[in-house]
Design a protein around this motif. Structure first.
Motif, PDB file in Angstrom:
ATOM      1  N   ASP A 115     -10.494   2.304  -2.680  1.00  0.00           N
ATOM      2  CA  ASP A 115     -11.666   2.827  -2.822  1.00  0.00           C
ATOM      3  C   ASP A 115     -12.570   1.365  -3.375  1.00  0.00           C
ATOM      4  N   TRP A 116     -13.199   0.626  -2.484  1.00  0.00           N
ATOM      5  CA  TRP A 116     -13.745  -0.775  -2.995  1.00  0.00           C
ATOM      6  C   TRP A 116     -14.801  -0.432  -4.005  1.00  0.00           C
ATOM      7  N   GLU A 117     -15.753   0.632  -3.817  1.00  0.00           N
ATOM      8  CA  GLU A 117     -16.722   0.639  -4.551  1.00  0.00           C
ATOM      9  C   GLU A 117     -16.205   1.170  -5.990  1.00  0.00           C
ATOM     10  N   ARG A 118     -15.142   1.687  -6.214  1.00  0.00           N
ATOM     11  CA  ARG A 118     -14.717   2.384  -7.286  1.00  0.00           C
ATOM     12  C   ARG A 118     -13.333   1.557  -7.776  1.00  0.00           C
ATOM     13  N   ARG A 119     -13.014   0.559  -7.171  1.00  0.00           N
ATOM     14  CA  ARG A 119     -11.696   0.141  -7.579  1.00  0.00           C
ATOM     15  C   ARG A 119     -11.521  -0.324  -9.029  1.00  0.00           C
ATOM     16  N   PRO A 120     -10.366  -0.349  -9.681  1.00  0.00           N
ATOM     17  CA  PRO A 120      -9.116  -0.127  -8.930  1.00  0.00           C
ATOM     18  C   PRO A 120      -8.664   1.495  -8.420  1.00  0.00           C
ATOM     19  N   ILE A 121      -9.663   2.401  -8.213  1.00  0.00           N
ATOM     20  CA  ILE A 121      -9.379   3.840  -7.916  1.00  0.00           C
ATOM     21  C   ILE A 121      -8.791   3.735  -6.485  1.00  0.00           C
ATOM     22  N   HIS A 122      -7.853   4.525  -6.048  1.00  0.00           N
ATOM     23  CA  HIS A 122      -7.404   4.605  -4.414  1.00  0.00           C
ATOM     24  C   HIS A 122      -7.362   6.139  -4.327  1.00  0.00           C
ATOM     25  N   ILE A 124      -6.660   9.225  -1.032  1.00  0.00           N
ATOM     26  CA  ILE A 124      -6.294   9.670   0.257  1.00  0.00           C
ATOM     27  C   ILE A 124      -7.462   9.662   1.334  1.00  0.00           C
ATOM     28  N   HIS A 125      -6.866   8.733   2.489  1.00  0.00           N
ATOM     29  CA  HIS A 125      -8.109   8.546   3.332  1.00  0.00           C
ATOM     30  C   HIS A 125      -7.406   8.277   4.806  1.00  0.00           C
ATOM     31  N   PRO A 126      -7.960   8.748   5.731  1.00  0.00           N
ATOM     32  CA  PRO A 126      -7.211   8.726   7.181  1.00  0.00           C
ATOM     33  C   PRO A 126      -6.930   7.156   7.414  1.00  0.00           C
ATOM     34  N   ASP A 127      -7.776   6.243   7.052  1.00  0.00           N
ATOM     35  CA  ASP A 127      -7.560   5.012   7.252  1.00  0.00           C
ATOM     36  C   ASP A 127      -6.627   4.064   6.181  1.00  0.00           C
ATOM     37  N   GLY A 128      -6.095   4.956   5.529  1.00  0.00           N
ATOM     38  CA  GLY A 128      -5.196   4.411   4.312  1.00  0.00           C
ATOM     39  C   GLY A 128      -3.861   3.994   4.817  1.00  0.00           C
ATOM     40  N   LYS A 129      -2.959   3.352   4.182  1.00  0.00           N
ATOM     41  CA  LYS A 129      -1.362   3.301   4.584  1.00  0.00           C
ATOM     42  C   LYS A 129      -0.695   4.492   4.527  1.00  0.00           C
ATOM     43  N   PRO A 130       0.255   4.754   5.515  1.00  0.00           N
ATOM     44  CA  PRO A 130       0.995   5.941   5.353  1.00  0.00           C
ATOM     45  C   PRO A 130       1.976   5.996   4.132  1.00  0.00           C
ATOM     46  N   GLN A 158       0.375   5.160  -6.116  1.00  0.00           N
ATOM     47  CA  GLN A 158       1.091   6.015  -5.243  1.00  0.00           C
ATOM     48  C   GLN A 158       1.145   7.500  -5.840  1.00  0.00           C
ATOM     49  N   LEU A 159       2.161   7.402  -6.977  1.00  0.00           N
ATOM     50  CA  LEU A 159       2.480   8.702  -7.467  1.00  0.00           C
ATOM     51  C   LEU A 159       1.423   9.283  -8.040  1.00  0.00           C
ATOM     52  N   ARG A 160       0.362   8.744  -8.897  1.00  0.00           N
ATOM     53  CA  ARG A 160      -0.519   9.149  -9.257  1.00  0.00           C
ATOM     54  C   ARG A 160      -1.911   9.910  -8.458  1.00  0.00           C
ATOM     55  N   VAL A 161      -1.984   9.004  -7.448  1.00  0.00           N
ATOM     56  CA  VAL A 161      -2.861   9.530  -6.282  1.00  0.00           C
ATOM     57  C   VAL A 161      -2.438  10.555  -5.530  1.00  0.00           C
ATOM     58  N   HIS A 162      -1.170  10.597  -5.240  1.00  0.00           N
ATOM     59  CA  HIS A 162      -0.420  11.762  -4.573  1.00  0.00           C
ATOM     60  C   HIS A 162      -0.457  13.150  -5.514  1.00  0.00           C
ATOM     61  N   LEU A 163       0.032  13.179  -6.754  1.00  0.00           N
ATOM     62  CA  LEU A 163      -0.357  14.489  -7.519  1.00  0.00           C
ATOM     63  C   LEU A 163      -1.551  14.759  -7.756  1.00  0.00           C
ATOM     64  N   GLN A 164      -2.675  13.852  -7.911  1.00  0.00           N
ATOM     65  CA  GLN A 164      -3.999  14.081  -8.150  1.00  0.00           C
ATOM     66  C   GLN A 164      -4.629  15.063  -6.795  1.00  0.00           C
ATOM     67  N   SER A 165      -4.044  14.394  -5.596  1.00  0.00           N
ATOM     68  CA  SER A 165      -4.540  14.930  -4.314  1.00  0.00           C
ATOM     69  C   SER A 165      -3.985  16.310  -4.214  1.00  0.00           C
ATOM     70  N   ILE A 166      -3.123  16.840  -4.805  1.00  0.00           N
ATOM     71  CA  ILE A 166      -2.687  18.259  -4.453  1.00  0.00           C
ATOM     72  C   ILE A 166      -3.207  19.038  -5.653  1.00  0.00           C
ATOM     73  N   GLY A 167      -3.917  18.529  -6.726  1.00  0.00           N
ATOM     74  CA  GLY A 167      -4.646  19.374  -7.595  1.00  0.00           C
ATOM     75  C   GLY A 167      -3.838  19.387  -9.081  1.00  0.00           C
ATOM     76  N   HIS A 168      -2.896  18.287  -9.196  1.00  0.00           N
ATOM     77  CA  HIS A 168      -2.051  18.220 -10.412  1.00  0.00           C
ATOM     78  C   HIS A 168      -2.031  17.001 -10.988  1.00  0.00           C
ATOM     79  N   PRO A 169      -3.049  16.323 -11.425  1.00  0.00           N
ATOM     80  CA  PRO A 169      -3.155  15.070 -12.094  1.00  0.00           C
ATOM     81  C   PRO A 169      -2.046  14.976 -13.363  1.00  0.00           C
ATOM     82  N   MET A 170      -1.478  13.607 -13.443  1.00  0.00           N
ATOM     83  CA  MET A 170      -0.891  13.578 -14.597  1.00  0.00           C
ATOM     84  C   MET A 170      -1.754  13.550 -16.061  1.00  0.00           C
TER      85      MET A 170
END
Length: 235
Positions: A115-122, A124-130, A158-170
């Motif tokens: 997320d360029w406007e909030r970097r270094p935050i990443h 989940i986005h359709p344009d992102g890397k698989p 990756q791990l931090r973003v993925h867990l946050q994306s399913i509602g379970h941040p570290m």
């Protein structure tokens, strides 16, 4: 910085939470694991990184050829990494619809984009890397869950973003957790506890473990303790 293992081709190290893997921008961000290692091993070169707030096992090459070969192992996914994390809530309940394999592992798939406007935050986005991560629960309470994690791909955060994306941040995550979850731990509860790979020159199997005595008991897992045993090959 004393390695957990060394030979003429590589170094296995343990990075503490709060220490950069490589230098950052500005004179106040020059102290880092790579600089400390290179003060003793001038030929040491970076192969991969851990987030500043993540602790655990990290690999460095000794020389250009070793760096090339180790980098190739990462690119071809021959390096096995396993992490320990404590996340908020009970993912076994919220992700019950996600099928688990025979060993209890479930997957999170979500393309990751900076997320360029909030970097270094990443995000989940359709344009992102698989991106794919595997997880399984080891212990759970009403408020938190102790997880094992395996990154299949190797995206930033990756791990931090993925867990946050399913509602379970570290717990203790200053970037991806809300204030009340962040406050449950004095540090990010993410630790790189296992590292395994074929030796880049001999192809002998190499495996290392750095245990961490964490639990899922709030208020969050007591502050991290030292390793309960010296580093040893994984079983």
């Amino acid at each position: 910085m004393t390695p957990l293992f060394e030979d003429e081709h590589l170094l296995v190290l343990e990075k503490p939470s709060g220490l950069l893997s490589v230098p950052g921008r500005g004179p106040d961000k020059q102290d880092c694991l790579s600089a400390r290692v290179q003060a003793r091993y001038p030929e040491a070169l970076v192969v991969h990184r851990l987030d500043q707030d993540t602790s655990g096992l990290l690999l460095m090459a000794r020389g250009i050829e070793a760096q090339r070969r180790l980098s190739r192992l990462f690119e071809t996914r021959q390096v096995h990494k396993r992490y320990l994390a404590v996340v908020s809530g009970q993912p076994l309940q919220t992700q019950a619809q996600v099928q688990a394999d025979a060993q209890g592992w479930r997957c999170i798939d979500g393309p990751i984009l900076l997320d360029w406007e909030r970097r270094p935050i990443h995000i989940i986005h359709p344009d992102g890397k698989p991106s794919r991560s595997r997880w399984r629960a080891l212990q759970s309470t009403e408020a938190a869950t102790l997880l094992e994690l395996e990154p299949v791909t190797g995206r930033t955060h990756q791990l931090r973003v993925h867990l946050q994306s399913i509602g379970h941040p570290m717990l203790g995550d200053s970037l991806y957790a809300p204030a009340e979850i962040r406050a449950l731990s004095p540090r990010l509860m993410l630790h790189a506890q296992e590292l395994a790979f074929p030796h880049p020159f001999t192809e002998a199997p190499m495996a290392f473990s750095s245990p961490m005595a964490w639990t899922a008991s709030p208020p969050g897992c007591a502050p991290p303790q030292s390793r309960t045993a010296p580093p040893s090959p994984c079983p």
